[in-house]
Design a protein around this motif. Structure first.
Motif, short mmCIF file in Angstrom:
data_model
loop_
_atom_site.label_atom_id
_atom_site.label_comp_id
_atom_site.label_asym_id
_atom_site.label_seq_id
_atom_site.Cartn_x
_atom_site.Cartn_y
_atom_site.Cartn_z
N SER A 7 4.65 -3.15 -12.49
CA SER A 7 5.23 -3.43 -11.30
C SER A 7 5.11 -2.13 -10.34
CB SER A 7 6.22 -4.34 -11.22
OG SER A 7 7.30 -3.55 -11.66
N GLY A 8 5.15 -2.23 -9.14
CA GLY A 8 5.45 -1.25 -8.14
C GLY A 8 4.42 -0.67 -7.41
N GLY A 9 3.37 -0.95 -7.67
CA GLY A 9 1.95 -0.45 -6.95
C GLY A 9 1.74 -1.04 -5.47
N GLY A 10 1.02 -0.38 -4.99
CA GLY A 10 1.06 -0.59 -3.22
C GLY A 10 0.23 0.56 -2.53
N LEU A 11 0.27 0.34 -1.08
CA LEU A 11 -0.51 1.07 -0.10
C LEU A 11 0.67 1.97 0.19
CD1 LEU A 11 -2.78 1.82 1.71
CD2 LEU A 11 -1.95 0.12 3.19
N VAL A 12 0.44 3.37 0.09
CA VAL A 12 1.25 4.28 0.74
C VAL A 12 0.47 5.69 1.27
CG1 VAL A 12 1.22 5.62 -1.67
CG2 VAL A 12 3.50 5.77 -0.04
N GLN A 13 1.04 6.17 2.52
CA GLN A 13 0.31 7.08 3.03
C GLN A 13 0.57 8.49 2.45
OE1 GLN A 13 1.97 7.82 6.96
NE2 GLN A 13 1.04 5.98 7.69
N PRO A 14 -0.48 9.51 2.63
CA PRO A 14 -0.68 10.74 1.72
C PRO A 14 0.89 11.41 1.84
CG PRO A 14 -2.59 10.43 2.97
CD PRO A 14 -1.66 9.33 3.42
N GLY A 15 1.31 12.07 0.90
CA GLY A 15 2.67 12.66 1.03
C GLY A 15 3.87 11.75 0.62
N GLY A 16 3.56 10.45 0.55
CA GLY A 16 4.48 9.34 0.23
C GLY A 16 4.77 9.29 -1.25
N SER A 17 5.64 8.36 -1.56
CA SER A 17 5.97 8.23 -2.98
C SER A 17 6.05 6.69 -3.48
CB SER A 17 7.58 8.56 -3.31
OG SER A 17 7.71 10.01 -3.08
N LEU A 18 5.85 6.34 -4.55
CA LEU A 18 5.72 5.17 -5.33
C LEU A 18 6.44 5.32 -6.61
CD1 LEU A 18 2.22 3.55 -4.63
CD2 LEU A 18 4.82 2.69 -3.87
N ARG A 19 7.29 4.25 -7.15
CA ARG A 19 7.66 4.16 -8.53
C ARG A 19 6.96 3.02 -9.30
NH1 ARG A 19 13.41 2.58 -10.83
NH2 ARG A 19 13.67 4.15 -12.55
N LEU A 20 6.28 3.21 -10.19
CA LEU A 20 5.83 2.33 -11.06
C LEU A 20 6.54 2.02 -12.19
CD1 LEU A 20 2.03 3.55 -11.37
CD2 LEU A 20 3.32 2.04 -9.61
N SER A 21 6.72 0.55 -12.51
CA SER A 21 7.56 0.49 -13.55
C SER A 21 6.94 -0.38 -14.67
CB SER A 21 8.80 -0.65 -13.26
OG SER A 21 9.60 0.35 -12.60
N CYS A 22 7.18 -0.41 -15.87
CA CYS A 22 6.52 -1.00 -16.97
C CYS A 22 7.63 -1.71 -18.03
CB CYS A 22 5.49 -0.28 -17.74
SG CYS A 22 4.74 -1.10 -19.13
N GLY A 23 7.46 -2.93 -18.35
CA GLY A 23 8.49 -3.40 -19.33
C GLY A 23 7.83 -4.24 -20.30
N ALA A 24 8.47 -4.40 -21.26
CA ALA A 24 8.21 -5.45 -22.35
C ALA A 24 8.58 -6.59 -22.18
CB ALA A 24 9.13 -4.62 -23.88
#
Length: 130
Positions: A7-24
């Motif tokens: 989870s955690g994907g998406g659209l972001v502008q250059p210079g921005g941040s995202l946090r992806l997560s992965c769970g069992a």
């Protein structure tokens, strides 16, 4: 058997941040503490690329050169989660990102090849664009 959910994907502008997560996910036989983990990505028209990797115990990590200093992988064995913090994102980071896990007896080795991994998530889209 291990089921991974990202989870955690998406659209972001250059210079921005995202946090992806992965769970069992529910139904998994063992927790993520038995696995080394990695994040891979595939951009349209390109080969799958390894991005970031963590040892089974989470104490050792490695990154592809293009993301060093911008991405941080963290493994939370207590909560069966692995995260990828992505800062200062660039358009070239746009891709589908996949979480992967490999069952390993070694607690300290970092594995960087896709063939080292046995289980894969479904992928989450990351798009970096104005």
């Amino acid at each position: 058997q291990l089921y991974l959910v990202e989870s955690g994907g998406g659209l972001v502008q250059p210079g921005g941040s995202l946090r992806l997560s992965c769970g069992a996910a529910y139904g998994s036989t063992l927790g993520l503490d038995y696995y080394a983990v990695g994040w891979f990505r595939r951009a349209p028209g390109k080969e799958r690329e390894g991005v970031s990797f963590s040892s089974r115990n989470g104490d050792r990590t490695d990154y592809v050169d293009s993301v060093k200093g911008r991405f941080t992988i963290s493994k939370d064995n207590a909560n069966n989660m692995v995260h990828l913090q992505m800062d200062n994102l660039e358009p070239e980071d746009s891709a589908v990102y996949y979480c992967a896990a490999g069952y390993k007896s070694d607690h300290w080795t970092v594995y960087t090849k896709s063939s080292d991994y046995d289980y894969w998530g479904q992928g989450t889209q990351v798009t970096v664009s104005v």
